[in-house]
Motif scaffolding. Structure first.
Motif, short mmCIF file in Angstrom:
data_model
loop_
_atom_site.label_atom_id
_atom_site.label_comp_id
_atom_site.label_asym_id
_atom_site.label_seq_id
_atom_site.Cartn_x
_atom_site.Cartn_y
_atom_site.Cartn_z
N MET A 115 0.85 -1.20 0.00
CA MET A 115 0.00 0.00 0.00
C MET A 115 0.88 1.25 0.00
N ILE A 116 0.51 2.24 -0.80
CA ILE A 116 1.30 3.46 -0.91
C ILE A 116 0.96 4.39 0.25
N ASP A 117 1.97 4.80 1.00
CA ASP A 117 1.72 5.75 2.08
C ASP A 117 1.71 7.17 1.53
N TRP A 118 1.15 8.10 2.32
CA TRP A 118 0.95 9.46 1.85
C TRP A 118 2.26 10.17 1.54
N TYR A 119 3.32 9.87 2.34
CA TYR A 119 4.59 10.59 2.14
C TYR A 119 5.17 10.29 0.77
N HIS A 120 5.20 9.03 0.38
CA HIS A 120 5.79 8.70 -0.92
C HIS A 120 4.92 9.16 -2.07
N LEU A 121 3.61 9.24 -1.87
CA LEU A 121 2.74 9.79 -2.90
C LEU A 121 3.03 11.28 -3.09
N VAL A 122 3.16 12.02 -1.98
CA VAL A 122 3.47 13.45 -2.07
C VAL A 122 4.87 13.65 -2.63
N LEU A 123 5.80 12.78 -2.26
CA LEU A 123 7.16 12.85 -2.80
C LEU A 123 7.15 12.65 -4.31
N PHE A 124 6.33 11.71 -4.77
CA PHE A 124 6.20 11.49 -6.22
C PHE A 124 5.70 12.75 -6.92
N LEU A 125 4.68 13.40 -6.35
CA LEU A 125 4.15 14.63 -6.93
C LEU A 125 5.20 15.74 -6.92
N HIS A 126 5.98 15.79 -5.86
CA HIS A 126 7.05 16.78 -5.75
C HIS A 126 8.09 16.56 -6.86
N ILE A 127 8.51 15.33 -7.05
CA ILE A 127 9.49 15.01 -8.10
C ILE A 127 8.90 15.26 -9.47
N LEU A 128 7.61 14.96 -9.64
CA LEU A 128 6.95 15.21 -10.92
C LEU A 128 6.97 16.70 -11.26
#
Length: 204
Positions: free
Chosen positions: A1-14
């Motif tokens: 399951m994807i946690d919120w931190y790595h999802l936000v990190l992905f958006l940040h890198i994007l």
């Protein structure tokens, strides 16, 4: 399951990837306009700047809000690399936005009066003006410095040294690009005749 931190990190890198893509397109467009020998070509190269400005704004907001979310929920305000990165990002974004907006208005006004034909000396001077070139190159170089800070996470001394090195590199790169640009391609006698005829027609 994807946690919120790595999802936000992905958006940040994007957002960061989008920002670098936007800067690359902007530099290519500026270089193409600077080398253009006709007003029509300058218009074509410059036509991407307005939609590009909106794209850069969206990517900057994505970077900012995703970064703030990670800062508030995970890192806090006690990290030197994070504090300096945030201040640097906001300052460069503000300066670049003001410079590019003012330059875009001057360029649009000049193109509206130019009509058609070869590039006039006034338009050429605007295309080769060092301020927008220095701002764009400095912004991209400092963005690389921010990425370095995010990865290495140095202390205050290391963070400040990183910023200093990025500023020196951007100054050297800006000087090189501006010198290479010079005043643009020289006008041929045929271009001068066409310019005179175009200016005469515009006055009529």
């Amino acid at each position: 399951m994807i946690d919120w931190y790595h999802l936000v990190l992905f958006l940040h890198i994007l957002g960061v990837l989008g920002l670098f893509m936007g800067v690359a397109v902007q530099l290519i467009s500026m270089q193409g306009a600077r080398r253009a020998q006709s007003v029509e070509a300058v218009r074509l190269w410059s036509s991407v700047l307005r939609p590009l400005g909106r794209f850069m704004l969206l990517t900057s907001l994505l970077i900012l809000f995703a970064g703030l979310a990670m800062l508030l929920e995970a890192w806090g305000w006690s990290q030197a690399w994070l504090d300096i990165s945030l201040v640097l990002f906001l300052l460069t974004g503000l300066v670049a936005s003001r410079v590019n907006s003012a330059h875009g208005r001057r360029l649009g006004s000049q193109l509206a009066r130019a009509g058609a034909g070869p590039v006039s000396p006034e338009l050429r001077q605007l295309l080769t003006h060092p301020l927008p070139w220095t701002t764009t190159i400095t912004t991209s170089t400092l963005a690389v410095g921010i990425v370095f800070l995010m990865v290495m996470k140095p202390d205050w001394i290391g963070s400040l040294l990183t910023v200093a090195v990025a500023v020196l590199i951007s100054a050297a790169m800006s000087g090189l690009v501006i010198r290479q640009g010079g005043t643009g391609p020289a006008m041929t006698p045929q271009d001068q005749e066409s310019l005179s005829a175009s200016q005469t027609a515009n006055r009529r």
